[in-house]
Design an enzyme around this catalytic site. Structure first.
Site, PDB file in Angstrom:
ATOM      1  N   GLY A  68       0.812  -1.212   0.000  1.00  0.00           N
ATOM      2  CA  GLY A  68       0.000   0.000   0.000  1.00  0.00           C
ATOM      3  C   GLY A  68       0.847   1.264   0.000  1.00  0.00           C
ATOM      4  N   THR A  69       1.951   1.236   0.715  1.00  0.00           N
ATOM      5  CA  THR A  69       2.808   2.423   0.786  1.00  0.00           C
ATOM      6  C   THR A  69       3.302   2.802  -0.606  1.00  0.00           C
ATOM      7  OG1 THR A  69       3.497   1.856   3.028  1.00  0.00           O
ATOM      8  CG2 THR A  69       4.943   3.336   1.801  1.00  0.00           C
ATOM      9  N   GLN A 165      -7.452  -0.347   3.808  1.00  0.00           N
ATOM     10  CA  GLN A 165      -8.178  -0.980   4.920  1.00  0.00           C
ATOM     11  C   GLN A 165      -9.588  -1.409   4.526  1.00  0.00           C
ATOM     12  OE1 GLN A 165      -7.003  -1.956   7.780  1.00  0.00           O
ATOM     13  NE2 GLN A 165      -5.097  -0.805   7.976  1.00  0.00           N
ATOM     14  N   SER A 185      -3.586  -3.252  -0.675  1.00  0.00           N
ATOM     15  CA  SER A 185      -2.446  -3.982  -0.111  1.00  0.00           C
ATOM     16  C   SER A 185      -2.868  -5.413   0.225  1.00  0.00           C
ATOM     17  CB  SER A 185      -1.968  -3.270   1.159  1.00  0.00           C
ATOM     18  OG  SER A 185      -0.973  -4.030   1.795  1.00  0.00           O
ATOM     19  N   HIS A 187      -1.606  -7.734   2.310  1.00  0.00           N
ATOM     20  CA  HIS A 187      -1.594  -8.287   3.672  1.00  0.00           C
ATOM     21  C   HIS A 187      -2.709  -7.742   4.541  1.00  0.00           C
ATOM     22  CE1 HIS A 187       0.391  -5.073   6.246  1.00  0.00           C
ATOM     23  NE2 HIS A 187       0.707  -4.611   5.061  1.00  0.00           N
ATOM     24  N   THR A 223      11.247  -7.443 -10.885  1.00  0.00           N
ATOM     25  CA  THR A 223      10.559  -8.733 -11.018  1.00  0.00           C
ATOM     26  C   THR A 223       9.471  -8.838  -9.965  1.00  0.00           C
ATOM     27  OG1 THR A 223      12.588  -9.736 -11.838  1.00  0.00           O
ATOM     28  CG2 THR A 223      10.916 -11.250 -10.985  1.00  0.00           C
ATOM     29  N   CYS A 304       3.473   1.791  15.313  1.00  0.00           N
ATOM     30  CA  CYS A 304       4.590   2.708  15.170  1.00  0.00           C
ATOM     31  C   CYS A 304       5.875   1.902  15.091  1.00  0.00           C
ATOM     32  CB  CYS A 304       4.624   3.663  16.352  1.00  0.00           C
ATOM     33  SG  CYS A 304       5.815   4.956  16.096  1.00  0.00           S
TER      34      CYS A 304
HETATM   35  N1  PLP Z   1      -2.770   2.885   3.904  1.00  0.00           N
HETATM   36  C1  PLP Z   1      -3.411   2.528   5.017  1.00  0.00           C
HETATM   37  C2  PLP Z   1      -4.744   3.126   5.326  1.00  0.00           C
HETATM   38  C3  PLP Z   1      -2.844   1.592   5.883  1.00  0.00           C
HETATM   39  O1  PLP Z   1      -3.485   1.251   7.011  1.00  0.00           O
HETATM   40  C4  PLP Z   1      -1.580   1.049   5.560  1.00  0.00           C
HETATM   41  C5  PLP Z   1      -0.905   0.102   6.479  1.00  0.00           C
HETATM   42  O2  PLP Z   1      -1.042   0.175   7.678  1.00  0.00           O
HETATM   43  C6  PLP Z   1      -0.953   1.442   4.373  1.00  0.00           C
HETATM   44  C7  PLP Z   1      -1.579   2.368   3.574  1.00  0.00           C
HETATM   45  C8  PLP Z   1       0.383   0.901   3.966  1.00  0.00           C
HETATM   46  O3  PLP Z   1       0.243  -0.405   3.456  1.00  0.00           O
HETATM   47  P1  PLP Z   1       1.507  -1.405   3.400  1.00  0.00           P
HETATM   48  O4  PLP Z   1       1.736  -1.902   4.772  1.00  0.00           O
HETATM   49  O5  PLP Z   1       1.062  -2.480   2.451  1.00  0.00           O
HETATM   50  O6  PLP Z   1       2.649  -0.630   2.845  1.00  0.00           O
END
Ligand code: PLP
Length: 365
Positions: A68-69, A165, A185, A187, A223, A304
């Site tokens: 997600g990041t 989420q 994301s 996971h 990859t 955190c």
């Molecule tokens: N966005 C939200 C709302 C999240 O809660 C998170 C992870 O806690 C992320 C993005 C980041 O996702 P990832 O852990 O896959 O990088």
């Protein structure tokens, strides 16, 4: 141990584990044109088709990322170039930390974005990218994304939605939301860590943030991690609506209220699995440790990585004052409704929470 920290990461779904193991048994690189490569490529594309289909998008409009990041970073890179960036005050740090100097969209006391404020911010029609998450990771609050999208379209702004989420817990549909892009994301819905996706409308072009060997049609080099992506597809297919969790969450909240807790954002529409409980006068990290000693794992606001718990920016933006440092997040995993993990876990939480509140709460003393 009872795990009630699904918003940090969901337990792996069995379907996702099976898909990951099948991918690990394949030797090929999806970029190779020989038979082994084509088998890997078929698995990659099958996952892409499932995930895109679940959000009403075309497979060609999905770019796999590391999570997600990175999906949020790629959205900011692709959609934000040359635009003023507006982010809601409750966005995840992967948006906030990547947008220093962004204009902050205020939220109301229930945690939902203030749409009057958004209208005022967009009024001058300066080209803008608005970032508004679908569901908050700390409170579960759902944002009025459709209304925000309508405002954005009226003022020629783009809208990026962090649905990390929400996906797998409530229906998520890109055309229905009216947004220009979505971040997901693996996971957070029961797949492996290490895969995510940015999904856009077809007209959005995506210059790569990470250049490389032309993977993902030139939009993301490197990859792809096939086991994580295969697990992502399987988890997306297996995830139903998380509605079954709402009655468990409600029972938990009722008991917590009885023990003196305040439900942060409890008046807004929320994810069915999430609650944020503030216990006046008791530090969040003290609560997390007390519950951990009782065998129950929850988190204090946002997880955190430094191990230090700061007052939550989400709760502070909601105007909760001192309570922003006194709230824990309880997030039920996808399997909480099942006999082995479910009601027993919630019951144990209720017992441990009541005991903790009686022991630590100044009000109780
Ligand atoms: N966005 C939200 C709302 C999240 O809660 C998170 C992870 O806690 C992320 C993005 C980041 O996702 P990832 O852990 O896959 O990088």
């Amino acid at each position: 141990m009872i795990y009630l920290d699904a918003n940090a990461t969901e337990p792996l779904r069995p379907e996702a584990q099976a898909a990951a193991l099948a991918a690990m048994a394949l030797p090929g690189n999806p970029a190779s044109i020989h038979t082994a490569g084509r088998a890997a490529r078929a698995m990659l594309e099958a996952a892409r088709t499932i995930i895109a289909g679940r959000v009403g998008a075309k497979p060609a409009d999905l770019v796999f990322t590391s999570g997600g990041t990175e999906a949020n970073a790629l959205a900011l890179h692709a959609l934000g170039a040359g635009r003023r960036i507006i982010t809601s005050a409750v966005e995840h740090d992967s948006i906030r930390a990547a947008t220093p100097g962004a204009t902050v969209l205020a939220v109301r006391p229930d945690g939902q974005a203030d749409l009057d404020h958004l209208a005022a911010l967009l009024a001058d029609n300066t080209p803008a990218l608005v970032c508004l998450m679908l569901a908050n990771n700390e409170t579960g609050t759902l944002q009025p994304v459709r209304q925000a999208a309508a405002l954005c379209r009226r003022h020629d702004a783009l809208l990026h939605v962090d649905a990390v989420q929400a996906f797998g817990r409530i229906p998520v549909d890109l055309p229905m939301l009216g947004a220009h892009s979505l971040a997901l994301s693996a996971h957070k819905l029961g797949g492996l860590k290490g895969a995510g996706a940015l999904i856009t409308l077809p007209e959005i072009s995506i210059p790569p943030l990470i250049a490389g060997g032309g993977q993902e049609r030139g939009r993301r080099g490197g990859t792809p991690p096939l086991p994580a992506i295969a697990s992502f597809g399987a988890a997306a297919e297996a995830a139903g609506a998380g509605d079954a969790l709402a009655p468990l969450r409600d029972a938990l909240e009722q008991a917590a209220r009885h023990a003196g807790a305040v439900i942060c954002g409890g008046d807004a529409p929320r994810l069915p699995n999430t609650t944020c409980l503030a216990l006046p006068g008791v530090r969040a990290d003290t609560q997390v440790i007390a519950l951990d000693l009782a065998g129950i794992q929850v988190s204090a606001g946002a997880a955190c990585s430094s191990g230090k718990v700061a007052a939550s920016h989400v709760l502070a933006a909601m105007g909760l004052g001192a309570l922003a440092g006194q709230a824990i997040r309880v997030s039920l995993p996808w399997n909480a409704g099942q006999a082995d993990a479910g009601p027993a876990g919630v019951d144990a939480f209720i017992t441990a929470y009541a005991a903790m509140a009686a022991r630590l709460s100044p009000r109780a003393g």
